[in-house]
Scaffold this motif. Structure first.
Motif, short mmCIF file in Angstrom:
data_model
loop_
_atom_site.label_atom_id
_atom_site.label_comp_id
_atom_site.label_asym_id
_atom_site.label_seq_id
_atom_site.Cartn_x
_atom_site.Cartn_y
_atom_site.Cartn_z
N LYS A 53 -14.40 -14.00 1.80
CA LYS A 53 -14.97 -12.82 1.04
C LYS A 53 -14.49 -11.81 1.58
N GLY A 54 -14.96 -10.50 1.46
CA GLY A 54 -14.57 -9.36 2.11
C GLY A 54 -13.68 -8.35 1.18
N GLU A 55 -13.50 -7.14 1.54
CA GLU A 55 -12.80 -6.43 0.55
C GLU A 55 -11.75 -5.33 1.31
N PRO A 56 -10.73 -5.00 0.60
CA PRO A 56 -9.69 -4.16 0.95
C PRO A 56 -10.33 -2.87 1.45
N GLY A 57 -9.91 -2.39 2.56
CA GLY A 57 -10.37 -0.89 2.88
C GLY A 57 -11.52 -0.90 3.66
N LYS A 58 -12.41 -1.83 3.40
CA LYS A 58 -13.71 -1.99 4.05
C LYS A 58 -13.83 -2.94 5.09
N MET A 66 8.82 -8.00 1.06
CA MET A 66 8.00 -7.77 -0.10
C MET A 66 8.03 -6.22 -0.42
N ARG A 67 8.64 -5.99 -1.55
CA ARG A 67 8.98 -4.75 -2.02
C ARG A 67 7.66 -3.82 -2.27
N PHE A 68 7.84 -2.56 -1.90
CA PHE A 68 6.68 -1.61 -2.05
C PHE A 68 6.59 -1.01 -3.27
N ALA A 69 5.35 -1.26 -3.82
CA ALA A 69 5.29 -0.61 -5.43
C ALA A 69 4.47 0.71 -5.20
N ASN A 70 5.12 1.55 -6.13
CA ASN A 70 4.41 2.57 -6.13
C ASN A 70 4.36 3.41 -7.57
N LYS A 71 4.52 2.74 -8.42
CA LYS A 71 4.64 2.96 -9.98
C LYS A 71 3.91 1.82 -10.64
N CYS A 120 -1.33 0.03 0.82
CA CYS A 120 -2.00 -1.06 0.21
C CYS A 120 -1.87 -0.89 -1.18
N TYR A 121 -1.86 -2.12 -1.95
CA TYR A 121 -2.09 -2.14 -3.16
C TYR A 121 -3.13 -1.81 -3.96
N PHE A 122 -4.18 -1.53 -3.04
CA PHE A 122 -5.62 -1.47 -3.82
C PHE A 122 -6.15 0.08 -2.91
N ARG A 123 -5.32 0.76 -2.63
CA ARG A 123 -5.88 2.04 -1.94
C ARG A 123 -5.72 3.12 -3.01
N LYS A 124 -6.67 3.84 -3.28
CA LYS A 124 -6.93 5.04 -4.14
C LYS A 124 -7.17 4.36 -5.62
N SER A 140 5.92 -3.67 10.88
CA SER A 140 7.09 -3.33 11.65
C SER A 140 6.52 -3.70 13.07
N THR A 141 7.34 -4.14 13.95
CA THR A 141 7.10 -4.36 15.47
C THR A 141 7.04 -2.95 16.25
N ASN A 142 7.47 -1.73 15.55
CA ASN A 142 7.40 -0.54 16.23
C ASN A 142 6.02 -0.12 16.21
N GLU A 143 4.94 0.12 17.49
CA GLU A 143 3.59 0.37 17.54
C GLU A 143 3.55 1.83 16.87
N LYS A 144 4.43 2.82 16.87
CA LYS A 144 4.04 3.99 16.32
C LYS A 144 3.91 3.68 14.68
N LEU A 145 4.83 3.17 14.13
CA LEU A 145 4.85 2.74 12.56
C LEU A 145 3.38 2.06 12.37
N ARG A 146 3.10 0.98 13.02
CA ARG A 146 1.92 0.24 12.72
C ARG A 146 0.74 1.24 12.74
N LYS A 147 0.66 1.97 13.75
CA LYS A 147 -0.51 2.93 13.81
C LYS A 147 -0.50 4.00 12.59
N GLU A 148 0.61 4.41 12.42
CA GLU A 148 0.79 5.41 11.19
C GLU A 148 0.34 4.69 9.77
N TRP A 149 1.23 3.69 9.71
CA TRP A 149 1.18 3.10 8.27
C TRP A 149 0.40 2.00 8.17
N MET A 150 -0.24 1.30 9.11
CA MET A 150 -1.02 0.31 8.84
C MET A 150 -2.61 0.80 9.36
N ASN A 151 -2.78 1.89 10.15
CA ASN A 151 -3.93 2.24 10.21
C ASN A 151 -4.60 1.26 11.38
N ASP A 152 -3.71 1.11 12.34
CA ASP A 152 -3.66 -0.05 13.47
C ASP A 152 -4.02 0.48 14.69
#
Length: 428
Positions: A27-32, A227-232, A41-45, A162-174
Motif C-alpha cells: 500500500k502507501g500513496e504517491p507523494g506521501k 516512458m513518454r512524459f504525459a502533460n495533457k 509524477c502522473y499523480f501530482r496536482k 537520470s544518472t545525473n545527480e543534479k537532475l535527480r535532485k531537481e526532478w525526482m525530489n531526491d
C-alpha cells in the motif's frame, strides 16, 4: 483475515522461467509515501478531496467501485504495518507454493520503513525477492542495498530518470541522489535490474539520455524501458491535473518512437530496450502482426460480420491497417491510450460512424450503462460490448517476449476478437 493488502499468486507467463510469484502490495500513496512527488509524477496536482468515480468494467449495478474511484488514483492508505504483511505472507505460503515474492506498493517501496526486516523474513523461508517499481529515494545508505541483496533480492525494477545527480535532485525530489545511484549501481552489478526512464523533453532526453543509458549499460542493467512524459489530458492525465509541468510540450507519438529506435540502435546489442506507449524494436510491438501481410490476410478472411471498434491514437493506425478492407471499421477518440478512454471521450464520437455492434476498450474508464447511453443517444439501437482484454503487448511487458512469441500472443487475441465480432456482429 484481510487487512486490505492485495496478495495474489501472479503466474507471470514470461516464457523464460514461468515461476509463480506472490505479489505483496505494501500500500502507501504517491507523494506521501515516497519522500515527496517527483515533478513529472502522473499523480501530482491530482485533486484528492473531491473524488468521483469514473465507472469501469468492475462496477456492478452502480457507477463506481474501489478500482475506478480509488485505485486509479493510488489512494491506498498508509504503508501497512509489518506484522500485517508478515501474517498475510505466511498465510499465503501455507496454502500455495511460490518461487519468488514480488514486493510492490502505491508508495515507493524503498521508503517502506521495514523493508529490510520483511526481506530477511522472506529470505529465511528460502524464497527470492523482486523489488517492484522503486526509485531508491528511501535508501539512506549503500549498506541497505547490500543487505537487501544478502536477504535474497535478485530482481529490481528501478525508476532512474537520470544518472545525473543534479537532475535527480531537481526532478525526482531526491535529496540523497548520490546514494540512490550508488544503490542502483550495486543492484545492477548483483541483480537482474530493469530500469525505467520517464523522458521529459529538454530535460533528460538527447545527450542526457544517451549518457544515462550508457551508464546503466556499463553498470550491468538488463533492460531499459523509456516512458513518454504525459502533460495533457489526451496523453492520459484523466485526474484533472493537467498540465503537470507548465511550459513543457511532450514528445509526439512518432517523436517518441524515434527516440526509442535511436537508443535501441545505440545500445540494443548490450541491453533490451523498449518504450511505452510504443514501441519494442525487438518484437515490433505494439501490433506486430500489422507488419505481417500473410498473417493479416488469413485473419481478414475469417471476418464475416460488421462491427465498430473504438480505440485511441496509438492503436488506431495499427488497427486501421489490420481491419482494412473488412466489414469492421475502426473509430478513434482523442486519447492516446485506449485504456484511459472515459465517458467524455465517447461523447465526442460521431454516432453516424458506428455500426450496430460496437466494441469499446475493455479497460476503458466508463460504466457499461453510461457507454450504452452515450453511444445510442441518437435513438439507434446498438449493442455495446467490451473487447478483448489485451490485443497486444505494451513495452512494460514485451521485453520478456521474443518476436515469435509476441506474434503468437497477438494471433490468439485477434482470433478471439474476431470470434466475438462474428458472434455479436451483423452479418454482411
Amino acid at each position: 483475515m484481510n487487512f486490505g493488502m492485495n496478495l495474489r499468486m501472479d503466474f507471470e507467463d514470461n516464457k523464460k522461467n514461468k515461476k509463480a510469484q506472490l505479489l505483496v502490495d505494501l500500500k502507501g500513496e504517491p507523494g506521501k509515501d515516497c519522500n515527496g512527488f517527483c515533478r513529472f509524477c502522473y499523480f501530482r496536482k491530482a485533486n484528492s478531496k473531491d473524488v468521483f468515480p469514473f465507472g469501469c468494467k468492475h462496477c456492478t449495478f452502480q457507477i463506481g467501485c474501489d478500482y475506478c474511484t480509488y485505485s486509479v488514483r493510488e489512494m491506498n492508505g498508509n504503508f501497512l504495518p509489518l506484522p500485517f504483511v508478515l501474517q498475510q505472507v505466511q498465510g499465503a505460503l501455507f496454502f500455495n507454493k511460490y518461487d519468488k515474492v514480488n514486493i510492490t506498493g502505491g508508495g515507493d517501496i524503498s521508503c517502506y520503513p521495514f523493508l529490510e526486516e520483511l526481506c530477511k523474513y522472506i529470505s529465511d523461508m528460502g524464497l527470492k525477492i523482486h523489488l517492484g517499481y522503486t526509485s531508491g529515494k528511501g535508501f539512506g545508505s549503500l549498506d541497505i542495498a547490500k543487505n537487501l541483496v544478502d536477504y535474497g533480492v535478485d530482481e529490481v525494477t528501478f525508476s532512474v530518470f537520470s544518472t545525473n545527480e543534479k537532475l535527480r535532485k531537481e526532478w525526482m525530489n531526491d535529496k540523497n541522489a548520490k546514494t540512490s545511484l550508488e544503490c542502483l549501481k550495486y543492484f545492477c552489478e548483483n541483480c537482474e535490474v530493469h530500469c525505467a526512464i520517464i523522458v521529459v523533453p529538454g530535460v533528460n532526453d538527447g545527450k542526457e539520455l544517451i549518457k544515462t543509458v550508457g551508464d546503466l549499460v556499463d553498470w550491468g542493467a538488463k533492460a531499459v524501458i523509456l516512458m513518454r512524459f504525459a502533460n495533457k489530458i489526451e496523453q492520459g492525465l484523466i485526474l484533472e491535473n493537467a498540465p503537470i509541468v507548465e511550459g513543457i510540450k511532450p514528445h509526439t507519438i512518432e517523436e517518441f518512437k524515434s527516440i526509442v529506435k535511436e537508443i535501441h540502435e545505440t545500445f540494443g546489442n548490450k541491453v533490451r530496450v523498449s518504450g511505452t506507449p510504443l514501441y519494442d524494436p525487438v518484437t515490433n510491438t505494439p501490433f506486430a502482426i500489422a507488419h505481417e501481410e500473410n498473417i493479416l490476410n488469413k485473419l481478414k478472411n475469417k471476418i464475416e460480420c460488421e462491427a465498430t471498434i473504438i480505440t485511441g491514437n496509438v492503436a488506431y493506425p495499427f488497427l486501421k491497417k489490420i481491419f482494412d478492407e473488412t466489414p469492421v471499421n475502426v473509430v478513434k477518440v482523442n486519447k492516446d491510450i485506449a485504456d484511459l478512454i472515459t465517458a467524455k471521450d465517447l461523447e465526442q464520437i460521431n454516432l453516424k460512424e458506428l455500426s450496430d455492434t460496437v466494441f469499446i476498450p475493455p479497460r476503458a474508464f466508463v460504466h457499461d450503462r453510461v457507454a450504452e447511453e452515450i453511444l445510442t443517444r441518437d435513438g439507434e439501437k446498438r449493442m455495446i460490448l467490451r473487447g478483448i482484454e489485451q490485443l497486444t503487448l505494451d513495452g512494460e511487458v514485451s521485453g520478456i517476449y521474443t518476436k515469435k512469441e509476441a506474434i503468437e500472443f497477438e494471433l490468439n487475441a485477434f482470433n478471439e476478437l474476431i470470434g466475438m465480432i462474428n458472434f455479436f456482429g451483423v452479418r454482411k
